[in-house]
Design a protein around this motif. Structure first.
Motif, short mmCIF file in Angstrom:
data_model
loop_
_atom_site.label_atom_id
_atom_site.label_comp_id
_atom_site.label_asym_id
_atom_site.label_seq_id
_atom_site.Cartn_x
_atom_site.Cartn_y
_atom_site.Cartn_z
N ASP A 73 0.83 -1.20 0.00
CA ASP A 73 0.00 0.00 0.00
C ASP A 73 0.87 1.25 0.00
OD1 ASP A 73 -2.26 -1.59 0.15
OD2 ASP A 73 -2.41 -1.43 2.34
N LEU A 74 0.33 2.33 -0.58
CA LEU A 74 0.99 3.62 -0.52
C LEU A 74 1.18 4.00 0.94
CD1 LEU A 74 1.81 6.39 -1.90
CD2 LEU A 74 -0.54 7.07 -1.45
N GLN A 75 2.39 4.45 1.28
CA GLN A 75 2.66 4.93 2.64
C GLN A 75 3.20 6.35 2.53
OE1 GLN A 75 4.43 2.07 5.50
NE2 GLN A 75 4.67 0.70 3.75
N THR A 76 2.74 7.22 3.41
CA THR A 76 3.16 8.61 3.39
C THR A 76 3.84 8.96 4.71
OG1 THR A 76 1.35 9.19 1.91
CG2 THR A 76 2.37 11.00 3.13
N LEU A 77 5.00 9.62 4.58
CA LEU A 77 5.76 10.08 5.74
C LEU A 77 5.84 11.60 5.68
CD1 LEU A 77 8.81 7.65 5.47
CD2 LEU A 77 6.74 7.34 6.83
#
Length: 168
Positions: free
Chosen positions: A148-152
């Protein structure tokens, strides 16, 4: 998803978001893309050109010209590269090499890449570009192509963030 499509979607979302703000954004968006075709990790950093113009004058002197000088563009690219790092949680560094830079409309892009390690369960990331200059600078990273797309989001005093990958 292709690099072009990914960039296009990112650019469209950011154009929509940037219309809310004026002049210096003090934000940057990066994408870490796991490319299954090349088996490389491709990193694309996108800075607002207006921010980059201000930054290079602070960092390299008042005559620095990110729009008209390839030398200044290279210097800024190297500056960004030195302030972005990835490693595995075990401390194993993931060394990136420069894949170029460009001005595209209102943005300055810095590209990096490396071969994807055989076994990769996580990434520990540091992204301090412009944060040494402006404490309010926010650097956001989207990690794509590995689950899945992960955002930091690097803001305030955050120095390191980690993403973990599921193995099915």
């Amino acid at each position: 998803m292709s690099k072009f499509l990914t960039r296009s979607i990112t650019v469209l979302l950011l154009i929509a978001a940037s219309s809310v703000f004026a002049h210096q954004q003090k934000t940057a968006i990066s994408t870490i893309l796991f490319n299954p075709r090349t088996e490389n990790i491709e990193v694309m950093h996108r800075f607002n050109l207006h921010d980059a113009e201000h930054a290079v004058r602070h960092i390299f002197g008042k005559n620095a010209d990110i729009i008209g000088s390839t030398k200044t563009q290279r210097q800024f690219s190297e500056y960004v590269s030195k302030r972005f790092a990835m490693s595995q949680e075990n401390g194993q560094a993931i060394l990136l090499k420069s894949a170029g830079f460009e001005i595209d409309g209102k943005f300055f892009w810095v590209y990096q890449e490396t071969a994807e390690p055989e076994q990769l369960d996580n990434l520990v990331i540091s992204h301090n570009a412009l944060r040494d200059l402006w404490p309010s600078q926010i650097n956001t990273i989207n990690v794509e192509g590995k689950g899945d797309l992960q955002t930091l989001t690097f803001e305030d005093s955050i120095e390191l963030l980690k993403v973990e990958f599921d193995h099915h």
